[in-house]
Scaffold this active site. Structure first.
Site, PDB file in Angstrom:
ATOM      1  N   LYS A  74       0.844  -1.207   0.000  1.00  0.00           N
ATOM      2  CA  LYS A  74       0.000   0.000   0.000  1.00  0.00           C
ATOM      3  C   LYS A  74       0.876   1.253   0.000  1.00  0.00           C
ATOM      4  O   LYS A  74       0.623   2.196  -0.736  1.00  0.00           O
ATOM      5  CB  LYS A  74      -0.930  -0.022   1.228  1.00  0.00           C
ATOM      6  CG  LYS A  74      -2.034  -1.077   1.107  1.00  0.00           C
ATOM      7  CD  LYS A  74      -2.769  -1.318   2.408  1.00  0.00           C
ATOM      8  CE  LYS A  74      -3.758  -2.482   2.251  1.00  0.00           C
ATOM      9  NZ  LYS A  74      -4.384  -2.906   3.504  1.00  0.00           N
TER      10      LYS A  74
ATOM     11  N   ASP B 181     -10.875   3.013   3.893  1.00  0.00           N
ATOM     12  CA  ASP B 181     -11.177   1.577   3.790  1.00  0.00           C
ATOM     13  C   ASP B 181     -12.678   1.341   3.625  1.00  0.00           C
ATOM     14  O   ASP B 181     -13.100   0.212   3.334  1.00  0.00           O
ATOM     15  CB  ASP B 181     -10.701   0.849   5.061  1.00  0.00           C
ATOM     16  CG  ASP B 181      -9.483  -0.026   4.803  1.00  0.00           C
ATOM     17  OD1 ASP B 181      -9.212  -0.339   3.627  1.00  0.00           O
ATOM     18  OD2 ASP B 181      -8.814  -0.398   5.784  1.00  0.00           O
TER      19      ASP B 181
ATOM     20  N   GLN C 148      -4.716  -1.779   9.733  1.00  0.00           N
ATOM     21  CA  GLN C 148      -4.496  -3.071   9.073  1.00  0.00           C
ATOM     22  C   GLN C 148      -5.064  -4.208   9.925  1.00  0.00           C
ATOM     23  O   GLN C 148      -4.775  -4.299  11.123  1.00  0.00           O
ATOM     24  CB  GLN C 148      -2.989  -3.278   8.822  1.00  0.00           C
ATOM     25  CG  GLN C 148      -2.654  -4.527   8.040  1.00  0.00           C
ATOM     26  CD  GLN C 148      -3.200  -4.496   6.608  1.00  0.00           C
ATOM     27  OE1 GLN C 148      -3.117  -3.484   5.913  1.00  0.00           O
ATOM     28  NE2 GLN C 148      -3.760  -5.607   6.168  1.00  0.00           N
TER      29      GLN C 148
END
Ligand code: NAP
Length: 288
Positions: free
Chosen positions: A52, A119, A96
């Site tokens: 990422k 997200d 995460q």
């Protein structure tokens, strides 16, 4: 011949667009900035967060990975997120997953503020997807968004198609079922308690597997008409330690119309979606 739905050509095209967009934002005083919070040393999470960061930097955005030890206490973890939520120079934040057991009771979707939730886990962002009222203020979960982008880029028809999704998680299966429904597909959402999944998948035009079991989907899930599109979300490790999907690619590929590979299919589309969300979150600050 079976079409391989590789993310590579899409990635090339979208990187170009994102670089231009990022340059525009920087020229206008906004340098897109993502913070990734990583707790512990989960090997897969280390790889995903590094990918990422690399992708963000490739398009010209900033990305920091805040790494906390496996035993990081809840207070420190929450204070870091609050700090990010309040920092006007940070435009996106992701936590995460998975979190270590002692933090896994936290409702992650509610921790990152809605406008930085790139997200797409915040209840308001999920509601926008559920109600089919997605505006530029909302962020769609990255993997489901990436799957729809991939299908559209390859001109795979979605409207009026029958879709079977295997896996009902909050980050893949459920939001994806909503997105397909919003695109006028008819969806059957399957899970571990669904009887006779093969009977369902054989009847569908598009099959998505998001289970997490290597090589689960073999020819027995596929019709013999060679007219189905198979999307493999799974990221598993095979007996040789190699990355593989949920689909037994070699056994299935010659019996379908189109199929995504692993690696090189849904995984990169997820990162592309994250970068698109980050730039959208950054752009939203221009109008403040
Ligand atoms: P998850 O939260 O563990 O959910 C798995 C789902 O699969 C559950 O709904 C479960 O049913 C269902 N399931 C388990 N065994 C099954 C079986 N034998 N038959 C039918 N359904 C079954 O997983 P996730 O987070 O959605 O991830 C799924 C996979 O996608 C993993 O391999 C993950 O690494 C991968 N992934 C990839 C990306 C990407 O960017 N490519 C992104 C996210 C996830 P129940 O609900 O009944 O338990």
């Amino acid at each position: 011949m079976t079409q391989i739905l590789s993310s590579a050509p899409i990635k090339k095209k979208i990187i170009k667009e994102l670089k231009t967009e990022c340059k525009f934002l920087i020229e206008n005083g906004i340098h897109p900035y993502l913070k990734v919070i990583l707790v512990g040393n989960n090997p897969a999470s280390l790889v995903y967060t590094a990918s990422k960061k690399k992708f963000c930097e490739k398009i010209g955005a900033k990305c920091d990975i805040i790494t906390l030890g496996e035993n990081a206490d809840q207070k420190t973890f929450l204070e870091i997120i609050t700090g990010i939520n309040q920092d006007p120079n940070v435009h996106g934040c992701i936590i995460q997953l998975p979190l270590p057991a002692h933090l896994s009771h936290l409702d992650v979707g509610k921790l990152v503020s809605e406008e930085k939730d790139v997200d797409g886990f915040h209840p308001n962002n999920l509601y926008a997807v559920l109600s089919n009222q997605i505006s530029t203020d909302h962020f769609v979960s990255c993997t489901p968004k990436g799957i729809i982008t991939l299908l559209m880029e390859y001109n795979v028809e979605i409207a009026n198609k029958r879709v079977a999704i295997i896996g009902r998680s909050m980050i893949v299966g459920k939001p994806l079922a909503c997105l397909f429904t919003n695109h006028d597909a008819t969806v059957t959402l399957c899970h571990s308690k669904t009887p006779n999944i093969r009977e369902i998948t054989k009847e569908c035009d598009i099959i998505v597997s998001a289970v997490g079991i290597a090589h689960l989907i073999d020819q027995s899930f596929i019709s013999n008409k060679k007219n189905q599109v198979v999307i493999d979300v799974g990221m598993n490790t095979d007996t040789n330690g190699q990355l593989c999907g949920d689909v037994d690619f070699e056994k299935v590929k010659d019996h379908v119309l189109a199929i995504t590979p692993v690696p090189g299919g849904v995984g990169p589309m997820t990162i592309i979606s994250l970068a698109q969300n980050l730039l959208q979150a950054s752009k939203n600050r221009l109008s403040l």
